[in-house]
Design an enzyme around this catalytic site. Structure first.
Site, PDB file in Angstrom:
ATOM      1  N   LYS A   1       0.985  -1.123  -0.236  1.00 19.80           N
ATOM      2  CA  LYS A   1      -0.309  -0.162   0.610  1.00 19.80           C
ATOM      3  C   LYS A   1       0.851   1.455  -0.212  1.00 19.80           C
ATOM      4  O   LYS A   1       1.459   1.390   0.749  1.00 19.80           O
ATOM      5  CB  LYS A   1      -0.811  -0.007   1.340  1.00 19.80           C
ATOM      6  CG  LYS A   1      -1.545   1.037   1.301  1.00 19.80           C
ATOM      7  CD  LYS A   1      -2.793   1.241   2.598  1.00 19.80           C
ATOM      8  CE  LYS A   1      -2.988   2.668   3.270  1.00 19.80           C
ATOM      9  NZ  LYS A   1      -3.318   2.376   4.451  1.00 19.80           N
TER      10      LYS A   1
ATOM     11  N   GLY B   1      -5.899   8.586   2.114  1.00 20.99           N
ATOM     12  CA  GLY B   1      -7.182   8.104   1.491  1.00 20.99           C
ATOM     13  C   GLY B   1      -7.554   8.377   0.522  1.00 20.99           C
ATOM     14  O   GLY B   1      -6.187   8.033  -0.294  1.00 20.99           O
TER      15      GLY B   1
ATOM     16  N   ASP C   1      -6.495   8.933  -9.303  1.00 23.18           N
ATOM     17  CA  ASP C   1      -6.948   8.940 -10.415  1.00 23.18           C
ATOM     18  C   ASP C   1      -6.394   8.361 -11.324  1.00 23.18           C
ATOM     19  O   ASP C   1      -5.547   7.589 -10.645  1.00 23.18           O
ATOM     20  CB  ASP C   1      -6.041  10.802 -10.890  1.00 23.18           C
ATOM     21  CG  ASP C   1      -4.374  10.268 -10.248  1.00 23.18           C
ATOM     22  OD1 ASP C   1      -3.801   9.637 -11.350  1.00 23.18           O
ATOM     23  OD2 ASP C   1      -4.628  11.315  -9.443  1.00 23.18           O
TER      24      ASP C   1
ATOM     25  N   GLU D   1     -21.417 -12.264  14.488  1.00 27.42           N
ATOM     26  CA  GLU D   1     -21.200 -10.652  13.410  1.00 27.42           C
ATOM     27  C   GLU D   1     -19.784 -12.041  13.096  1.00 27.42           C
ATOM     28  O   GLU D   1     -19.805 -11.617  11.817  1.00 27.42           O
ATOM     29  CB  GLU D   1     -20.597 -10.095  14.036  1.00 27.42           C
ATOM     30  CG  GLU D   1     -21.774  -8.987  14.976  1.00 27.42           C
ATOM     31  CD  GLU D   1     -21.315  -7.338  15.251  1.00 27.42           C
ATOM     32  OE1 GLU D   1     -21.583  -6.763  14.879  1.00 27.42           O
ATOM     33  OE2 GLU D   1     -20.040  -8.277  15.985  1.00 27.42           O
TER      34      GLU D   1
HETATM   35  C1  GLA Z   1      -3.459   7.929   5.492  1.00 22.45           C
HETATM   36  C2  GLA Z   1      -3.780   6.608   5.288  1.00 22.45           C
HETATM   37  C3  GLA Z   1      -4.369   5.309   6.209  1.00 22.45           C
HETATM   38  C4  GLA Z   1      -3.126   4.650   7.051  1.00 22.45           C
HETATM   39  C5  GLA Z   1      -2.525   5.976   7.721  1.00 22.45           C
HETATM   40  C6  GLA Z   1      -1.285   5.094   8.027  1.00 22.45           C
HETATM   41  O1  GLA Z   1      -3.621   8.350   6.542  1.00 22.45           O
HETATM   42  O2  GLA Z   1      -4.980   6.789   3.877  1.00 22.45           O
HETATM   43  O3  GLA Z   1      -5.056   4.968   5.072  1.00 22.45           O
HETATM   44  O4  GLA Z   1      -2.754   4.544   5.995  1.00 22.45           O
HETATM   45  O5  GLA Z   1      -1.762   7.151   6.740  1.00 22.45           O
HETATM   46  O6  GLA Z   1      -0.290   7.148   8.742  1.00 22.45           O
END
Ligand code: GLA
Length: 742
Positions: free
Chosen positions: A476, A529, A534, A614
Site C-alpha cells: 500500500k 485516503g 486519479d 457478527e
Molecule cells: C493515511 C492512510 C491510512 C493509513 C495512515 C497511516 O492516512 O490513508 O489508510 O495508512 O495514513 O499513517
C-alpha cells in the site's frame, strides 16, 4: 480506418464506433475544432459562422478581412498570442516576457497503434485496437513547434489527447501553460460536473451551469488532491443518468491540474484541461521538449451512466496494467483502524489468525513497522524494520502469516521524510525546502525531492530490501501531504512548475521500477485516503484506497461520486468497526459489507472484537463476495439513485456483460411510519427476458423491473410470522438470474 484525412476539404476526422471528432485546417492555417458528437460523415465546418464579431481581433495575415478572429472560431489548441482571449490551451513567452507562439497548422501523420509517452502514464492498446494521429503546429514567427497527439480507440469510443512542445529556437522560452486538451462546443446549454471534497469526504458530485463566466476547478497542491478530482464532465443541461449528451475529460496525471470551462460572449462553450498553469512557468531551453500528460475524452448521447461505463472499461482494460488488472482481488485485512501505529508482532498475528479463520486472504501491515515510528512525528525515510517492535524480523512475521494460509503485504510512504529520521539527518538537502526558510510541515513531515533520480533510487533500494525479505504480495503506497516548499538542491532551475512536473515523473518512475522488479506485486495507491485517486496512478496501482472515511453511509456518497469516472474494482473499500471512528455512526455489519463490495472489499478492524454472530456474518460475506466477485468487478455498473438528491435510499447494480445475471444493492437511508412503497427502477437488463430473484424465486419480467421497479424488501422476522419494513441503514443484495420464461 478510424483516422481519415480528407485532402479536398482539409478535414481530419477521428471515428469511433459511435462518435466522430473532427478538425479542419481552416483559414490562415488555424486548426479548427469542427465537431465532436454522434458519428458523421462530411465536413462539419459548415456550422462555423465567419463574421466580424464587433471588435474581436483579426490575424494580421487576414489583411482587411475582419471575418476571421481566433477569439470567436472553435480551435483545437487555442493560444493566447493569436488573439484568442478565451481560456488558452497554450501560452508561451520569450525569456523577457514577450508573448509568442501563434500556432498554425504545419503537418500531420497517421500511425497504426497507440502512441506512448515517455515517463508518463498513457492509455494503451494493440495496433489493431488503436490508431494515432499527430498534428504539428508551428509558430508563425519562430521555430516553436507543438505536436498534438491523438489516440483513437474505435471499440471503446475513446479519444485520447496529449501535446508535445518543442523549442527549436536558439533562445530559452517559458511555457506558461500547455494544456492536454481543449474542447470547443459551438451550441447548446451545458453544465460542468466536477467532483470536489476534502479529506474523508472525497469526490462529491457537484453540478454547475456554464455561463459567460469561467468556472475553474483544479488544485495547486502538487498532487491531484482530495479537493478536486482530475475527471470532469461537460453535460447538457437536461442530461441525466440515461439521457442527454455529455463529454468526459479524464486526465492521466497525478500532480496539480486545472479545468477551466465557460461559455464565450457568443454562446460557445470551451473546456481546457491539463497541468495547472498558475505555478507552471516551465523554462524550455533550445532543443528541449515538454510533454503534456494525456487526457482521455469520451462522448455519449445516452447520459451519464453510459459515459461512466465507457471510462470503466477504458480504465479497467487499457489503463490498469499487470497481472492484477483482471485477477479477482484478494480479500484483505488491514490493521490501521484497529491499532494505528501502536502494535507489536503478537497483535498483528492475533488479527491475522482470526481473519484467516473467517476466510480473509491477505494480512496488510500498515504504518508503524519501520524506523522509530511509534507515532506520526518520526521515522519516515528510515525503511528498515523495527524488529524490537515486531518481536521478530519482517521475514519471520511474513512466514507466520503465510503459515495461516494468508498472503502478506506492507504499507510504505516512499515520498516522505520526517525531520526526526536518520535519512534526514544524513541528507537534509534531499527534502524539498527553500534555503534560509523554515519548511511548512504537513503531518510533521517533509516531502522528499523525487525530481532527483538518486533520491528515488535510494528509497527504492531501501524498501526493496524489506520486500525481498518478506516477499511481499502487496504494497500500500501512501502519500500524506501536499507540496509547498518546492526547491530542489539538485536542480539548475527552481521553476516550481518544472520541479513539480519532474516530481510527479519521479513518483511514476519509482512505481515503474518497483513493478519491474516485482511483476506480480499488487500495488494499492493511497494518499491520506483518496487524495491521489486519479487515472494516472491507475496505470501503476490497479486499486486505490478510496477514502479514510469508512463510515458506510458517507462511503455511499464518496463511491457514488468516484463511480462517474472510475470502475468500482479500482476503489479500495473495507468493512470497519462501529461506531465509526470518524462519524461515530453505527451501521449493521451487513450494510458495511454491501458498501465495501462496491469496491475491492476487505476489512479494517480487529475481528476478534466482534460477537460470534457478527463473525459468522463475516464468514458469509466473504463467501458472498467470492461468489459474485466476477459480477461485481467485471459487470456493467449502473447507478440507480441520485444519492445527492434522494436521501431515502441508495441503490446501484452490476449486470454481467451477457445480461444473464445481475446484483442489485440497496441501502435504506431514511425510515418513516406506515411508509409508502418505494420502487427502485433497474437498468441494463435484457428487456426481452425475465429474471428470477435467486433467493425468493420470484420471477420478474425485465421490463417490469426497469419500468415499475422493485420494492425495497420487507423482512421476515425470525421466530415470528411477522414481516417488518426495512430498518434505518439496512442493506439488501438481490441476485437476479435470467430465465427463459418471458
Ligand atoms: C493515511 C492512510 C491510512 C493509513 C495512515 C497511516 O492516512 O490513508 O489508510 O495508512 O495514513 O499513517
Amino acid at each position: 480506418m478510424s483516422v481519415i484525412y480528407n485532402e479536398q476539404n482539409s478535414t481530419i476526422t477521428l471515428n469511433t464506433e459511435n462518435t466522430s471528432y473532427q478538425m479542419k485546417i481552416g483559414p490562415y492555417g488555424f486548426l479548427l475544432h469542427t465537431y465532436y458528437g454522434p458519428k458523421i460523415s462530411g465536413d462539419a465546418s459548415v456550422s462555423i459562422v465567419y463574421r466580424d464579431h464587433g471588435f474581436s481581433p483579426n490575424p494580421h495575415d487576414a489583411g482587411r478581412c475582419r471575418d476571421v478572429s481566433a477569439d470567436t472560431i472553435p480551435l483545437e489548441y487555442p493560444c493566447e498570442a493569436a488573439g484568442d482571449f478565451r481560456a488558452p490551451a497554450l501560452s508561451i513567452t520569450a525569456d523577457d516576457g514577450t508573448f509568442m507562439a501563434d500556432m498554425r497548422y504545419h503537418s500531420h501523420r497517421i500511425l497504426q497503434g497507440k502512441y506512448s509517452l515517455e515517463g508518463l502514464p498513457a492509455v494503451y492498446g494493440t495496433d489493431e485496437e488503436a490508431q494515432t494521429l499527430e498534428v504539428t503546429l508551428k509558430d508563425r514567427f519562430s521555430d516553436i513547434f507543438v505536436t498534438l497527439q491523438y489516440g483513437v480507440f474505435p471499440e471503446l469510443d475513446v479519444i485520447t489527447r496529449a501535446a508535445r512542445i518543442e523549442n527549436r529556437t536558439a533562445q530559452k522560452i517559458i511555457v506558461k501553460n500547455a494544456a492536454s486538451a481543449s474542447l470547443d462546443i459551438l451550441s447548446g446549454e451545458w453544465d460542468l460536473i466536477h467532483f470536489s471534497g476534502r479529506h474523508a469526504g472525497e469526490r462529491t458530485f457537484e453540478r454547475v451551469s456554464l455561463s459567460q463566466r469561467e468556472e475553474l476547478v483544479g488544485t495547486r497542491r502538487g498532487v491531484s488532491s482530495h479537493h478536486q478530482n482530475s475527471f470532469v464532465i461537460i453535460a447538457e443541461r437536461n442530461a441525466d443518468e440515461r439521457y442527454g449528451q455529455c463529454y468526459g475529460m479524464n486526465l492521466l496525471y497525478s500532480g496539480s491540474f486545472s479545468c477551466n470551462a465557460g461559455a464565450d460572449a457568443f454562446g460557445s462553450v470551451r473546456a481546457v484541461m491539463g497541468i495547472q498553469p498558475e505555478h507552471f512557468d516551465y523554462p524550455l531551453e533550445p532543443e528541449e521538449i515538454f510533454q503534456a500528460p494525456e487526457i482521455a475524452l469520451a462522448y455519449s448521447e445516452n447520459g451519464l451512466g453510459s459515459l461512466s461505463r465507457i471510462y470503466h472499461r477504458l480504465i479497467a482494460d487499457h489503463v490498469c496494467r499487470g497481472p492484477w488488472k483482471n485477477r479477482p482481488r484478494p480479500v484483505l485485512i488491514n490493521n490501521w483502524e484497529a491499532t494505528g501505529p501502536y502494535f507489536d508482532g503478537e497483535m498483528i498475528i492475533s488479527i491475522a489468525k482470526k481473519a484467516a479463520e473467517l476466510g480473509v486472504d491477505m494480512m496488510v501491515l500498515d504504518d508503524g513497522w519501520f524506523g522509530k515510528r511509534d507515532d506520526d512525528y518520526s521515522g519516515l525515510g528510515d525503511w528498515y524494520v523495527n524488529t524490537k517492535k515486531l518481536g521478530c524480523t519482517m521475514g519471520e512475521l511474513a512466514d507466520q502469516i503465510r503459515s495461516l494460509g494468508m498472503k502478506f503485504g506492507i504499507w510504505i510512504e516512499p515520498e516522505m521524510v520526517n525531520e526526526d529520521s536518520d535519512l534526514y539527518r544524513e541528507h537534509p538537502d534531499w527534502a524539498l525546502q527553500i534555503p534560509g526558510r523554515d519548511p511548512v510541515l504537513g503531518r510533521s513531515q517533509l516531502v522528499l525531492d523525487f525530481s532527483r533520480e538518486e533520491v528515488v533510487d535510494r528509497i527504492l533500494d531501501d524498501i526493496c530490501k524489506v520486500l525481498d525479505e518478506c516477499k511481499a504480495d502487496y504494497v500500500k503506497m501512501d502519500m500524506n501531504r501536499p507540496l509547498v516548499d518546492v526547491y530542489s538542491h539538485g536542480s539548475s532551475t527552481q521553476s516550481r512548475g518544472k520541479l513539480q512536473y519532474k516530481y510527479v515523473l519521479g513518483v511514476y518512475r519509482f512505481m515503474e521500477k518497483l513493478l519491474e522488479r516485482y511483476p506480480d506485486l499488487l500495488l494499492e495507491g493511497c494518499s491520506s485516503g483518496g487524495g491521489r485517486f486519479d487515472a494516472g496512478m491507475m496505470y501503476y496501482t490497479p486499486q486505490i484506497w478510496c477514502s479514510d472515511n469508512t463510515d458506510a453511509i458517507d462511503r455511499i456518497r464518496i463511491q457514488y461520486g468516484t463511480s462517474f469516472g472510475y470502475p468500482i474494482r479500482t476503489m479500495g473499500a473495507h468493512v470497519s468497526a462501529c461506531p465509526n471512528y470518524d462519524t461515530w455512526r453505527s451501521t449493521p455489519i451487513n450494510t458495511r459489507a454491501v458498501v465495501a463490495m462496491e469496491g475491492t472489499f476487505g476489512y479494517e478492524l480487529d475481528l476478534n472484537h466482534l460477537s460470534d454472530e457478527e463473525k459468522e456474518e463475516v464468514r458469509q460475506q466473504i463467501i458472498t463476495f467470492r461468489k459474485y466477485s466476477s459480477l461485481l468487478h467485471n459487470g456493467l455498473y449502473y447507478r440507480l439513485t441520485d444519492v445527492m438528491k434522494n436521501t431515502k435510499e441508495a441503490a446501484w447494480m452490476m449486470v454481467s456483460e451477457d445480461q444473464s445475471e445481475a446484483l442489485l444493492n440497496i441501502v435504506v437511508l431514511d425510515v418513516t411510519g406506515n411508509r409508502p412503497e418505494r420502487y427502485i427502477r433497474l437498468d441494463g437488463l435484457d428487456r426481452n427476458a425475465s429474471y428470477r430473484d435467486t433467493e425468493t424465486g420470484i420471477i420478474y419480467p425485465a421490463n417490469v423491473l426497469m419500468t415499475t421497479g422493485i420494492t425495497i424488501p420487507r423482512v421476515k422476522m425470525s421466530g415470528h410470522d411477522w414481516v417488518r419494513g426495512a430498518s434505518l441503514y439496512e442493506a439488501f443484495q438481490i441476485h437476479l438470474e435470467k430465465v427463459d420464461q418471458k
